[in-house]
Design a protein around this motif. Structure first.
Motif, PDB file in Angstrom:
ATOM      1  N   LYS A   1     -64.892  37.607  39.461  1.00  0.00           N
ATOM      2  CA  LYS A   1     -63.909  38.313  38.640  1.00  0.00           C
ATOM      3  C   LYS A   1     -61.776  38.670  39.319  1.00  0.00           C
ATOM      4  O   LYS A   1     -62.582  39.420  39.837  1.00  0.00           O
ATOM      5  N   GLY A   2     -61.222  38.409  38.518  1.00  0.00           N
ATOM      6  CA  GLY A   2     -59.850  39.237  39.708  1.00  0.00           C
ATOM      7  C   GLY A   2     -59.625  37.575  40.803  1.00  0.00           C
ATOM      8  O   GLY A   2     -58.645  37.930  40.774  1.00  0.00           O
ATOM      9  N   ASP A   3     -60.360  37.393  41.012  1.00  0.00           N
ATOM     10  CA  ASP A   3     -60.715  35.631  42.252  1.00  0.00           C
ATOM     11  C   ASP A   3     -58.784  35.521  42.390  1.00  0.00           C
ATOM     12  O   ASP A   3     -58.795  34.990  40.712  1.00  0.00           O
TER      13      ASP A   3
ATOM     14  N   SER B   1     -59.723  31.898  33.568  1.00  0.00           N
ATOM     15  CA  SER B   1     -58.237  32.530  34.037  1.00  0.00           C
ATOM     16  C   SER B   1     -57.100  32.442  33.557  1.00  0.00           C
ATOM     17  O   SER B   1     -57.191  32.456  32.056  1.00  0.00           O
TER      18      SER B   1
ATOM     19  N   PHE C   1     -55.699  33.397  38.214  1.00  0.00           N
ATOM     20  CA  PHE C   1     -56.585  34.595  38.179  1.00  0.00           C
ATOM     21  C   PHE C   1     -57.971  34.216  37.554  1.00  0.00           C
ATOM     22  O   PHE C   1     -57.530  34.304  36.194  1.00  0.00           O
TER      23      PHE C   1
ATOM     24  N   ASP D   1     -53.329  44.890  37.829  1.00  0.00           N
ATOM     25  CA  ASP D   1     -54.474  45.705  37.798  1.00  0.00           C
ATOM     26  C   ASP D   1     -55.459  45.925  36.727  1.00  0.00           C
ATOM     27  O   ASP D   1     -56.307  46.765  36.532  1.00  0.00           O
TER      28      ASP D   1
ATOM     29  N   ASP E   1     -58.735  45.776  33.345  1.00  0.00           N
ATOM     30  CA  ASP E   1     -59.732  45.093  33.722  1.00  0.00           C
ATOM     31  C   ASP E   1     -59.682  43.719  33.223  1.00  0.00           C
ATOM     32  O   ASP E   1     -60.730  43.436  33.385  1.00  0.00           O
TER      33      ASP E   1
ATOM     34  N   LEU F   1     -58.687  41.591  34.753  1.00  0.00           N
ATOM     35  CA  LEU F   1     -58.955  40.731  35.879  1.00  0.00           C
ATOM     36  C   LEU F   1     -59.545  41.453  37.095  1.00  0.00           C
ATOM     37  O   LEU F   1     -60.142  40.683  37.466  1.00  0.00           O
ATOM     38  N   PHE F   2     -59.155  42.976  37.137  1.00  0.00           N
ATOM     39  CA  PHE F   2     -60.516  43.282  38.200  1.00  0.00           C
ATOM     40  C   PHE F   2     -61.060  44.444  37.256  1.00  0.00           C
ATOM     41  O   PHE F   2     -60.827  44.850  37.052  1.00  0.00           O
ATOM     42  N   ASP F   3     -62.888  43.831  38.205  1.00  0.00           N
ATOM     43  CA  ASP F   3     -63.364  44.201  37.440  1.00  0.00           C
ATOM     44  C   ASP F   3     -63.532  46.099  38.302  1.00  0.00           C
ATOM     45  O   ASP F   3     -63.793  46.283  39.653  1.00  0.00           O
TER      46      ASP F   3
ATOM     47  N   SER G   1     -63.964  43.523  43.740  1.00  0.00           N
ATOM     48  CA  SER G   1     -62.187  43.641  42.868  1.00  0.00           C
ATOM     49  C   SER G   1     -61.961  44.239  43.858  1.00  0.00           C
ATOM     50  O   SER G   1     -62.321  44.464  45.111  1.00  0.00           O
TER      51      SER G   1
ATOM     52  N   TYR H   1     -62.055  41.877  48.769  1.00  0.00           N
ATOM     53  CA  TYR H   1     -61.991  40.273  48.715  1.00  0.00           C
ATOM     54  C   TYR H   1     -62.447  39.380  49.284  1.00  0.00           C
ATOM     55  O   TYR H   1     -60.992  39.766  50.760  1.00  0.00           O
TER      56      TYR H   1
END
Ligand code: SAM
Length: 752
Positions: free
Chosen positions: A50-52, A116, A132, A295, A297, A299-301, A307, A311
């Motif tokens: 998640k968020g990559d 994404s 992302f 930032d 949730d 995209l980034f957990d 996260s 990464y």
């Protein structure tokens, strides 16, 4: 250094590095042909957290006005590649209509459960669009995002289908579906499934979405949240929330909220008329759907290990790269660097041309004339030439750095020659290097006082080792060989002795160079002059006079190189009668083309008058190959007969044959038709060979390609080509026979 290599990258940093290099994560993503309705899609080959950072939507950054202008000229299929977004209070577009082999442009739409999300990130003052991961993406999953807008035809179809499905289910289940899948709801399934920990953020986020998605306020759909300004200078801290205190993070950036309110409430730049025009654009182009905090949730957990700073990009090309962006080297290049650690300057020698074209039959030595290779034909010189070369072997946009790595090696400069292609003809190459053969040519070394250092090694014909003093070595170690015996029978210092020794030295070097070219390992022995020039003074030239002209000498030299094991000598000879240009080298170094050549030769080769036809057929495909290498990621003809690459092949053929989408006509319609026919034929050859070798996946690919070809080629290429051909005849004056001809005919008939 070790610490630097191990430094973990944030998704943003990862995105920036890929953007600077204009590279996709080709080790982790692949293009697949889905069906004729959806076309191609991008699929994950690896795991994304998640968020990559997934992929960049790469293309040309243009203004709204320019996009309007282009849209008037583009057909529907091209217009859909124009991506609208808001930046600095204006609408900008990334135009990705050009089939450039990049992956971002091929990602399909999913407005219900995309995996994404598109984000705008500013890098060195220029906006970039990156996808992302919204959630974990597993290998094999199609990458999707929400295109925004509402009028996409496939959505209606999907909705109709889902309506049908819904009507047949039970009332209770329908009720559940209605809540979760209502098309007007901005809440995606993924969001619905998010756990309690996320729910508060999601709720806030959805509130924002709901405001921004209200159809009555079209401008709010455009992206205008704070940019992620990525500065290359601020390494390692690459994320810079513009005008804000970094420690505050993007959510608390007062400036951003100010910008947002300016845009949402009273947009100073966009007039009412502009606003009206925006929804209209949306039916034809993709847009940033809504704002999303970087930032957030979504995209980034925050509780996930993946996260933020922890990464680590998984792509192969990142594995050993410097993260400061100053020494960016393409994957292929780096791989060769491992094999040739002394590699320095890069000089373009395509398609084995140095080793093959310039191997001098008479001196039996490959020759290189620095600064005067055939590259000069392009009108490039010095550094520019080097730059061109790096782009010719990697991607057109990875030019920058390969040249920067010029170094003075121990004994002086070394020149690394990137020999494009010949993948299947050159054995023992690692997988990723399939399209490159690289040969390092040691340049002349100079002493400190500028005088030449005589350290050039020659290779012994008998023991295959390198020696600086070859005559002495031959005399000492191989006196028993008849040729050496004969050479030493002449008095020391005599012309005859020198000539004999030189011939032996040349033969040894030639044998060594052939080995280097075939194996891709080692350093060839260079020779200074172009063959045709050298031929004028060569002491060993054939006694029978040659036809004047360069090509004849080059043909001789080309033929001097033994054909690869799988190629017949007659075909090799036939090819060497071609004009020795880029196309010739492309043909000669592509395995599929050689196989096709062989097939044609077996059928027609007995008739010398058909040889030119065979050459022409191969040259047509050679031109396609060169074009595709420059403009797509297809590097071999084999790549052209993979079903997933079908659309790229169509585009390449169209471009090569001068297709004009406005007039739906070709400049060179017969070329498009002929190439199509040949590709189909090649797919049959490949399939049959693969079946014989029990390589069933290649056979299946070739078969599927033919199916796709049969279903779509006519519609996409042939019909317009045939029409152009037909129409070109309309204006051709019909020639009436002269009176004299009629009289001749009559007298002939009378005589009968
Ligand atoms: C930006 S392109 C994506 C790449 C495209 N599939 C291709 O092969 O070139 C957008 C086009 O892909 C197709 N497309 C995208 N998402 C789709 C979907 N969910 N269902 C059907 N077609 C879709 C539509 O034809 C659309 O015009």
């Amino acid at each position: 250094m070790a610490a630097r290599r191990g430094r973990r990258k944030t998704p943003l940093e990862d995105a920036r590095i890929h953007a600077v290099k204009a590279l996709d994560k080709s080790a982790e993503l692949e293009v697949r042909y889905i069906n004729s309705f959806k076309g191609r899609g991008v699929f994950s080959k690896a795991h994304f957290g998640k968020g990559d950072f997934v992929v960049e939507y790469r293309g040309e950054l243009i203004t709204c006005q320019e996009s309007e202008r282009r849209r008037r000229t583009y057909n529907r299929a091209c217009a859909v590649f124009v991506f609208d977004f808001l930046w600095q209070e204006k609408i900008w577009c990334i135009d990705a209509a050009q089939e450039d082999g990049s992956l971002g442009r091929l990602v399909n739409d999913d407005h219900r459960s995309p995996n994404s999300k598109m984000k705008r990130v500013i890098i060195e003052g220029k906006p970039h669009l990156f996808l992302f991961a919204l959630r974990e993406i597993l290998p094999g999953e199609e990458i999707t995002y929400d295109y925004g807008g509402k009028d996409w035809p496939w959505r209606k179809q999907a909705e109709e289908q889902s309506d049908d499905a819904e009507s047949s289910t039970t009332a209770v289940f329908s009720a559940v579906l209605e809540t979760s899948e209502r098309p007007t709801s901005p809440i995606t399934q993924a969001e619905e499934q998010s756990d309690d920990a996320e729910s508060s953020t999601t709720a806030v986020f959805n509130a924002v979405l709901e405001t921004s998605e209200r159809p009555t306020s079209p401008i709010t759909q455009a992206l205008d949240e704070p940019d992620f300004v990525v500065s290359t200078k601020k390494v390692p801290c690459l994320v810079d929330y513009s005008d804000s205190d970094e420690s505050q993070g993007p959510c608390t950036n007062p400036c951003s909220s100010q910008i947002q309110s300016q845009i949402f409430e009273s947009d100073p730049i966009l007039t009412d008329q502009d606003r009206q025009s925006i929804p209209q654009l949306r039916t034809k182009s993709i847009q940033m759907k809504e704002r999303i905090y970087f930032d957030s949730d979504e995209l980034f957990d925050p509780i996930s290990d993946d996260s933020g700073e922890e990464y680590i990009p998984k792509s192969t090309e990142d594995s050993s790269e410097d993260s400061d962006g100053t020494n960016i080297v393409s994957f292929d290049h780096k791989m060769k660097m491992q094999r040739f650690p002394n590699m320095g300057k890069i000089v373009d020698v395509r398609d084995g041309c140095l080793s093959m074209q310039e191997l001098d039959k008479n001196s039996l030595n490959p020759t290189i004339e620095r600064g005067r290779s055939h590259i000069r034909k392009k009108g490039t010189s010095g550094k520019r030439r080097q730059r061109n070369c790096s782009s010719s072997v990697t991607s057109p946009r990875t030019q920058t750095s390969t040249v920067n790595s010029t170094k003075q090696s121990e004994g002086g400069y070394t020149e690394a020659l990137l020999v494009n292609s010949a993948p299947d003809l050159v054995p023992n190459l690692p997988d990723g290097a399939s399209s490159l053969v690289e040969v390092t040519i040691p340049a002349v070394c100079k002493k400190e006082d500028g005088s030449r250092m005589y350290n050039k090694k020659q290779y012994c014909l008998y023991c295959k080792k390198g020696f600086i003093k070859m005559a002495r070595h031959l005399e000492c170690a191989h006196k028993d060989k008849p040729e050496v015996e004969r050479a030493v029978s002449f008095p020391k210092g005599s012309k005859e002795r020198r000539m004999h020794m030189e011939l032996l030295r040349n033969r040894g070097n030639f044998a060594h160079n052939v080995e280097v070219v075939n194996s891709g390992v080692g350093t060839p022995v260079p020779r200074k002059h172009m063959p045709w020039k050298h031929m004028k003074v060569c002491k060993f030239k054939p006694s029978t006079p040659l036809k004047p002209g360069r090509t004849c000498v080059q043909a001789l030299c080309g033929f001097a190189v033994p054909p690869p094991p799988s190629v017949k000598e007659q075909l090799w000879k036939l090819l060497n009668n071609m004009v020795q240009d880029d196309v010739y080298f492309a043909v000669k170094t592509d395995a599929c083309l050689m196989e096709y050549g062989e097939h044609l030769y077996n059928r027609l080769g007995y008739d010398v008058s058909k040889h030119e036809y065979i050459r022409q057929k191969l040259r047509e495909l050679g031109r396609l190959l060169i074009f595709s290498r420059k403009n797509t990621h297809l590097k071999t003809i084999k790549d052209h007969i993979k079903p997933a690459n079908f659309m790229q092949v169509v585009q390449a053929v169209r471009d090569l044959a001068g297709y004009n989408c406005e007039t739906n006509a070709y400049k060179c319609p017969s070329l498009a038709l002929k190439i199509g026919y040949s590709l189909k034929k090649i797919s049959m050859l490949v399939e049959s060979r693969a079946n014989v070798q029990s390589d069933f996946s290649t056979a299946k690919d070739a078969r599927t390609f033919r199916k796709v070809y049969e279903a779509r080629w006519n519609e996409m290429i042939s019909s317009a080509s045939l029409r152009t051909l037909q129409e070109s005849k309309w204006n051709t004056p019909q020639l009436l026979p002269f009176t004299k001809d009629v009289q001749t005919l009559h007298s002939y008939l009378d005589a009968q």
